[in-house]
Enzyme design. Structure first.
Site, PDB file in Angstrom:
ATOM      1  N   TYR A 168       0.838  -1.204   0.000  1.00 54.21           N
ATOM      2  CA  TYR A 168       0.000   0.000   0.000  1.00 54.21           C
ATOM      3  C   TYR A 168       0.873   1.254   0.000  1.00 54.21           C
ATOM      4  CZ  TYR A 168      -3.502   3.372   1.670  1.00 54.21           C
ATOM      5  OH  TYR A 168      -4.325   4.468   1.822  1.00 54.21           O
ATOM      6  N   LYS A 189       1.202   4.517  -2.766  1.00 57.83           N
ATOM      7  CA  LYS A 189       0.921   5.909  -2.425  1.00 57.83           C
ATOM      8  C   LYS A 189       2.135   6.806  -2.652  1.00 57.83           C
ATOM      9  CE  LYS A 189      -3.373   5.178  -1.471  1.00 57.83           C
ATOM     10  NZ  LYS A 189      -4.415   5.674  -2.395  1.00 57.83           N
TER      11      LYS A 189
END
Length: 278
Positions: A167, A171
């Protein structure tokens, strides 16, 4: 009169949560809305994702504000589906002024232990999905010499976090993509920015799997018990911000007040950003 009268906003991941909040925020300012959502479950995601009923509810709530709304099922991992969504939006609403690249998923696991599928799903939705959406709207925005693009990154795009390395990678990648595209289209009247939230009070956070990330040794964890751990991230003493707080930042970056802001990240982070040089 609203600040977005006569404008059209496109939103990925708009069936619920932050995406629905963005749709309603922009509709209240006079924009017509087109959004897409997979409205289906991805096997590696440990919480229930949006359903077709959520998609229909967002359409209803936008139309209740007397704005036109196009809502379609589309998977941002698939370039053709994203292109089709943008084409349908332009066909039915006539133009595209703003893109909010919001679609995203959250899952957990160490890099040593996570499956290839878990990694691939995360990259394909959270990073490649943003790429597909941006690429789909850029020819239209370049032709009209105007556009505003805002992508959803995260405070996890400015630091490392254990058990969510995949994740975090997406980002960070979104921020790099935003800054690069901003350079490429600055002469075309297009701004490209990212918003970096702390945890947001949506289904992506309010679920047992996310609670377990912060309280791994606990049994069944309540929302109230989880709030204490989440609050430790933020200097302002709140465990999470509301979706509308992110929507407000999106609206600012799409407004004339932000016309010279591009290649930037705005942290809506309740002070979590004060601990980070980024």
């Amino acid at each position: 009169m609203g600040k977005f009268d006569g404008k059209v906003v496109l939103i990925t991941g708009g069936a619920r949560g932050q995406g629905r909040s963005h749709a309603l925020r922009f509709a209240r300012e006079g924009a017509d809305v087109a959004f897409c959502d997979i409205a289906d479950q991805i096997d590696t995601v440990p919480y229930g994702m949006a359903k077709e009923s959520d998609l229909a509810e967002t359409i209803k709530q936008v139309e209740d504000l007397d704005r036109r709304c196009v809502g379609v099922r589309a998977d941002v991992r698939d370039r053709d589906q994203v292109d089709g969504f943008v084409q349908q939006a332009v066909s039915e609403l006539g133009r595209v002024d703003f893109l909010l690249a919001n679609a995203g998923i959250f899952s957990f696991g160490t890099v040593a232990e996570m499956s290839d599928t878990t990694w691939r799903d995360m990259i394909d939705v959270n990073l490649t999905g943003v790429f597909h959406a941006i690429r789909a709207v850029l020819p239209l925005m370049i032709e009209q010499n105007y556009g505003r693009i805002v992508a959803t990154s995260s405070m996890a795009g400015k630091a490392g976090f254990g058990n969510i390395g995949h994740y975090v990678a997406t980002k960070w990648g979104v921020i790099g993509l935003v800054k690069s595209v901003a350079m490429e289209v600055a002469a075309n009247g297009i701004t490209v920015n990212a918003v970096c939230p702390t945890t947001v009070d949506t289904d992506m956070i309010q679920n047992p799997a996310a609670y377990k990330l912060f309280l791994p040794d606990a049994g069944e964890v309540t929302r109230e018990e989880a709030a204490t751990s989440f609050q430790a991230l933020n200097r302002i003493p709140v465990p999470w911000v509301e979706a509308v707080d992110i929507s407000n930042a999106m609206a600012f970056l799409c407004s004339d007040e932000a016309r010279y802001i591009t290649g930037e990240t705005i942290a809506v982070a309740a002070g979590q950003n004060t601990a980070n040089a980024g």
